[in-house]
Design an enzyme around this catalytic site. Structure first.
Site, PDB file in Angstrom:
ATOM      1  N   ARG A   1     -17.995 -10.178  -2.340  1.00  0.00           N
ATOM      2  CA  ARG A   1     -18.060  -8.726  -2.521  1.00  0.00           C
ATOM      3  C   ARG A   1     -18.879  -8.275  -3.726  1.00  0.00           C
ATOM      4  O   ARG A   1     -19.271  -7.106  -3.794  1.00  0.00           O
ATOM      5  CB  ARG A   1     -16.637  -8.160  -2.612  1.00  0.00           C
ATOM      6  CG  ARG A   1     -15.768  -8.469  -1.403  1.00  0.00           C
ATOM      7  CD  ARG A   1     -16.406  -8.046  -0.092  1.00  0.00           C
ATOM      8  NE  ARG A   1     -15.512  -8.269   1.044  1.00  0.00           N
ATOM      9  CZ  ARG A   1     -15.789  -7.937   2.298  1.00  0.00           C
ATOM     10  NH1 ARG A   1     -16.951  -7.359   2.582  1.00  0.00           N
ATOM     11  NH2 ARG A   1     -14.936  -8.183   3.278  1.00  0.00           N
TER      12      ARG A   1
ATOM     13  N   GLU B   1       0.824  -1.210   0.000  1.00  0.00           N
ATOM     14  CA  GLU B   1       0.000   0.000   0.000  1.00  0.00           C
ATOM     15  C   GLU B   1       0.853   1.253   0.000  1.00  0.00           C
ATOM     16  O   GLU B   1       1.961   1.287   0.549  1.00  0.00           O
ATOM     17  CB  GLU B   1      -0.913   0.000   1.234  1.00  0.00           C
ATOM     18  CG  GLU B   1      -1.917   1.146   1.248  1.00  0.00           C
ATOM     19  CD  GLU B   1      -2.882   1.062   2.426  1.00  0.00           C
ATOM     20  OE1 GLU B   1      -3.750   1.957   2.533  1.00  0.00           O
ATOM     21  OE2 GLU B   1      -2.770   0.112   3.226  1.00  0.00           O
TER      22      GLU B   1
END
Length: 303
Positions: free
Chosen positions: A225, A122
């Site tokens: 999801r 990230e």
């Protein structure tokens, strides 16, 4: 809507797309069209494919443990893939991998990271300053808390109430970023370290990461999801990924859609109730052996 990629990122994407390289590895023509293309999601987010490995044939190759494409036809490959999916033989699907560059709100990232069967790197707010970009929902996605589902939404907010909530979201986001900038070392002030100043930022600020995952675990992510019950914001990313995966491995995605996404899993109790109904018996919740919630979910599907 603002462009989801920076000018620097777009220049990198354009350069990569204009410089194709010959390769001896197996490629997916459908996936080649997605390489380095940023697909917009939400107001400032995107998903783009950085790299991938494998295709439908790679799944079959692993299942047969053979060299090359062999003598099997595409039709046979599709039949094998459907058999593997139907009988939960997951290992061959792990032979395909994809690396994605994703820009997403922090609160979506915290849901996403719960899928731990992937490699993640990230953007670090310890070393870099985050951009002034926040997710502000579109009016049609502003909803009240559901009275029957602690994790869900109910009716869409309208009129003055919707405007009030949107103003609060914008004001809080901008104010927190103003204070973030004020706390950083600048204009001769000693300031606060970036790794500490970031703690004042809201969960709707955007972050970015590289996420590499195999197809089996990507399917698990999509099953949860891309479901209608998933939170809208992460579902928007899952829907974009479904379109990409359908082009990458069409046979595998078709089997996944049929046997996972659009399929129904039945408990032993539900099977028993269905058999009793088919035999002509009228079955009520009280004598079904199911809890009230199980019964309600059963009725939503089977009536």
């Amino acid at each position: 809507m603002n462009t989801p990629v920076t000018p620097e990122q777009q220049a990198e994407i354009d350069n990569l797309r204009e410089s194709p390289r010959q390769t001896l590895r197996v490629i997916s023509e459908g996936m080649e069209q997605h390489l380095y293309t940023a697909h917009p999601v939400l107001d400032h987010g995107f998903v783009r494919v950085v790299d991938y490995m494998g295709d439908d044939a790679a799944i079959c190759q692993a299942a047969r443990v053979s060299y090359g494409r062999g003598t099997k036809s595409v039709q046979n490959d599709e039949g094998l893939i459907r058999y593997l999916m139907r009988h939960w033989h997951s290992t061959p699907f792990e032979m395909c991998e994809v690396k994605l560059h994703v820009k997403l709100p922090v609160f979506v990232a915290r849901q996403w990271i719960r899928h731990r069967t992937a490699n993640v790197n990230e953007y670090s707010a310890r070393y870099s300053i985050l951009d002034r970009e926040f997710y502000i929902p579109a009016p049609e996605n502003l909803a009240a808390q559901s009275s029957v589902n602690k994790q869900g939404r109910s009716e869409v907010l309208e009129g003055d109430e919707a405007a009030r909530v949107l103003d609060l979201l914008r004001q809080d986001a901008m104010r927190s970023y103003d204070h973030y900038e004020d706390m950083l070392s600048q204009d001769g002030q000693q300031g606060l370290a970036r790794e500490l100043a970031r703690m004042n930022l809201p969960a709707n600020i955007y972050t970015q990461w590289y996420w590499k995952v195999d197809l089996h675990n990507l399917f698990h992510f999509l099953r949860l999801r891309a479901d209608a019950h998933a939170q809208y914001e992460i579902r928007a990313y899952a829907d974009a990924l479904c379109d990409i995966v359908a082009d990458w491995v069409p046979a595998a995605f078709g089997a996944f859609r049929d046997y996972r996404m659009d399929a129904v899993s039945l408990s032993a109790g539900a099977v028993s109730v269905l058999k009793r109904r088919l035999a002509g018996e009228t079955v009520a919740q009280e004598d079904s052996g199911m809890s009230m919630r199980e019964w309600r979910e059963f009725q939503e599907i089977w009536g």
